[in-house]
Enzyme design. Structure first.
Site, short mmCIF file in Angstrom:
data_model
loop_
_atom_site.label_atom_id
_atom_site.label_comp_id
_atom_site.label_asym_id
_atom_site.label_seq_id
_atom_site.Cartn_x
_atom_site.Cartn_y
_atom_site.Cartn_z
N GLY A 22 59.62 53.19 5.92
CA GLY A 22 59.73 52.12 6.89
C GLY A 22 58.38 51.50 7.16
N GLY A 23 58.32 50.76 8.28
CA GLY A 23 57.09 50.05 8.59
C GLY A 23 55.96 50.94 9.05
N GLY A 25 55.81 54.60 8.02
CA GLY A 25 55.66 55.85 7.28
C GLY A 25 56.80 56.11 6.35
N VAL A 27 59.94 59.01 5.04
CA VAL A 27 60.81 60.10 5.43
C VAL A 27 61.03 60.98 4.21
CG1 VAL A 27 63.06 60.77 6.33
CG2 VAL A 27 61.93 58.72 7.21
N ASP A 139 64.48 49.47 18.53
CA ASP A 139 64.50 49.05 17.12
C ASP A 139 65.87 49.35 16.50
OD1 ASP A 139 63.47 47.91 14.81
OD2 ASP A 139 62.63 49.79 14.08
#
Length: 654
Positions: A22-23, A25, A27, A139
């Site tokens: 994602g923006g 980091g 997963v 978000d």
């Protein structure tokens, strides 16, 4: 230093493979070697953050993770641990092996409203749990909804958006961090956000689930932000009974959005409703209170000729709170000298617009002709009612405007004598306008629907005057109710309610004794207003169908009922209740209008088409690519008014 497969984080979590980015980091799917279980580990990266600021951001990330760890709900990804490793925070969470909602939509396309409603129920319950604990997600979007085994939706990344905001503040940048298509107006404007921001984002997420695309998009970041801030929410074609909920959730004003608890209550009520599922078998529908016990025998206004002209509004559901919806069309019956010369079916229509009426800038949601054909009324998404008056509309007259308090105008219809224009929208108020003075003569207030929050289900989406003008039938939304009013006394004289879908279409028979009621699940009922007997089902809700009854109209002799459903233009024999579909009709139309002599039907949506109700076949493709939300037919059947985004176009017969 970024993680790598095989790396052991904090002496406990073995990274197996990266499963997302994602923006902020990546997963990882990982193995907790202490408890011997599979987990998800989010590696939070501060690559663009100066070294001297990282300690503060790490501390903030840990605080947010600990806050999220307090949330215990089956619809929220459980946070197990947060740890610092090699100068970066790592958040350890429950591992969800299914795809994200965004991934599912990319693979399968849009989801039907029934499945979307089931997903929404879990998400809303999860948000209610979080908001009660003082936690705002900030978000919400399809990427942050994961689907566990059995299609169970779970929300991930609680608290991460707040850390992103902190990054922006500490680094003094003005970059929009997040996905603007799913960010509410107040968040894009940099204002404080609360639970209402999550509800807007939920609405946008559900819209994307139903339509396969976000409600707002554009070629650039600026274009997207401008659209979210200034444009009305586009109509959800496939939302069915969820349309009003989406519109309420995505209200520009946070104060007007339902909270999670109210939304959950609405969805719960929707799930409890029994649906009529036995095709072709007429059945009694619950009725509360008792419908009219006496015949409707009010005398016709003196100005109405015999047989009286009738002006019926027929149309769709879910045009709410500045949002687009299925359009409202109108039926004009010709009586005496009111219709011009010649049969409505004579001659083809021009293939190009003969005239574009000036005035509107908003999306036109409803249209109606006056009985004499000299005035066209249009209801717009931003609350303006436009009136064009001309002897023959040979030139484009400038519109007069009626502005009823800025409410959303979902329905307009003229009385049979042309002296009154009724309008309605999302404020539970029906306004009766004097067409001569252009002032409100009276108002009717629809009763508040039980068990439905004020911001939901209060939308009046369809209106119909009785042929003598003495009665006004109104209905709409998730209210599952129709109200009948005495126009002269302004009294509510009857209420019908049932366990099926909300009202989307109404039509009186030519003698005023029967009222046809269409619903969002495409069911159709007939109510005998003279006997007061419970309504009977003429058309049952088709199993697995997605849509609503767009419009209804009786033939002049009252023996046939026409209707436009989501996928069919069809007719019923009132005596035998036999249904027959029109030949070759497979278009998802959004509006329909019928001529008073029963020889012409016009449907509008992506195409503007002319149909023969007698032979049930297409006569003419008037326009391809119409992209219309409303249509009306002049009393003489020779002119079609088409409502579009910012325009009303007129098409004439040769």
């Amino acid at each position: 230093m970024p993680g790598a497969a095989g790396q052991l984080v904090s002496g406990r979590y073995r990274l197996v493979e990266a499963v997302g980015r994602g923006g902020m980091g990546r997963v990882w799917r990982a193995r907790d070697e202490v408890l011997d279980r599979e987990v998800a580990v989010k590696e939070v990266l501060f690559e663009a953050v100066p070294t001297e600021l990282r300690a503060e951001l790490i501390a903030r990330t840990e605080r947010e993770a600990r806050t999220a760890a307090r949330l215990r709900h089956p619809g929220i990804v459980t946070v197990h641990d947060v740890t610092e490793y090699e100068g970066a925070p790592w958040i350890v969470m429950e591992f969800v092996g299914g795809p994200s909602l965004a991934g599912l939509l990319a693979r399968e396309g849009r989801l039907p409203w029934e499945r979307t409603a089931a997903i929404a129920a879990t998400l809303v319950d999860a948000l209610a749990h979080a908001h009660a604990a003082g936690v705002v997600h900030r978000d919400m979007k399809p990427d942050n909804v994961l689907l566990a085994d059995g299609d169970r939706p779970v929300i991930t990344d609680f608290g991460i958006a707040r850390v992103l905001d902190s990054t922006q503040q500490l680094t003094r940048t003005n970059t929009v961090i997040g996905t603007p298509q799913f960010m509410p107006p107040e968040q894009l404007e940099g204002k404080p956000v609360g639970p209402a921001a999550d509800m807007w984002a939920l609405g946008a997420t559900l819209y994307a689930t139903l339509e396969g695309r976000p409600p707002f998009d554009g070629p650039s970041l600026t274009a997207i932000i401008v659209a979210v801030l200034t444009q009305p929410t586009p109509r959800s074609v496939h939302a069915g009974p969820l349309a009003e909920l989406l519109s309420a959730l995505m209200s520009k004003s946070p104060a007007e959005r339902p909270d999670a608890a109210a939304t959950a209550e609405w969805l719960e009520r929707l799930g409890r409703l029994e649906r009529l599922r036995t095709p072709d078998v007429p059945r009694v529908v619950n009725r509360t209170p008792t419908v009219l016990d006496q015949p409707v025998d009010a005398p016709a206004p003196a100005s109405v000729s015999t047989p009286s002209r009738r002006r019926l509004l027929i149309g769709g559901l879910a045009v709410v709170v500045g949002v687009g919806g299925p359009a409202i069309a109108e039926l004009a019956s010709r009586g005496g000298d009111g219709g011009g010369n010649g049969k409505a079916g004579d001659g083809p229509f021009a293939t190009l617009p003969t005239l574009t009426l000036s005035g509107p800038e908003e999306r036109i949601q409803s249209l109606a002709y006056s009985p004499d054909g000299k005035t066209i009324a249009a209801g717009a998404a931003e609350g303006t009612i436009y009136l064009w008056t001309s002897a023959d509309f040979a030139t484009a007259p400038v519109a007069d405007t009626l502005v009823p308090g800025g409410y959303n105008t979902g329905a307009v219809v003229f009385s049979p004598d042309g002296k009154t224009l009724a309008s309605a929208g999302n404020d539970r108020t029906i306004r009766l306008w004097d067409t001569t003075t252009q002032r409100v003569r009276a108002t009717l207030t629809v009763p508040k629907a039980p068990l439905i929050p004020e911001s939901l289900g209060q939308y009046v989406s369809t209106l119909a005057f009785s042929p003598d003008g003495a009665m006004l039938a109104t209905g709409g939304g998730a209210t599952r109710a129709m109200w009948l009013w005495d126009v002269r006394t302004r009294e509510l004289v009857a209420t019908l309610d049932w366990s099926g879908g909300g009202v989307t279409a109404l039509a009186f028979s030519s003698d005023g004794k029967t009222l046809a009621i269409g619903t969002y699940d495409e069911g159709v009922m007939l109510s005998d207003l003279v006997s007061g007997k419970p309504p009977v089902v003429l058309r049952d809700a088709p199993e697995g169908r997605d849509g609503w009854m767009e419009g209804l109209a009786f033939s002049p002799d009252g023996t046939t009922l026409y209707g436009l459903a989501a996928e069919d233009l069809e007719q019923w024999d009132i005596t035998t209740r036999k249904r027959t579909a029109f030949t070759g009709f497979s278009l998802l139309a959004r509006a329909v209008a019928f001529s008073g002599d029963g020889t012409v039907a016009v449907t509008a949506g992506d195409r503007l088409q002319l149909w023969d109700p007698v032979s049930r076949t297409e006569r003419q493709m008037i326009k391809d690519g119409a992209r219309a939300d409303a249509v009306a037919l002049s009393p003489d059947g020779r002119t079609v008014a088409l409502g579009r985004e910012g325009a009303v176009e007129l098409y004439r017969r040769n």
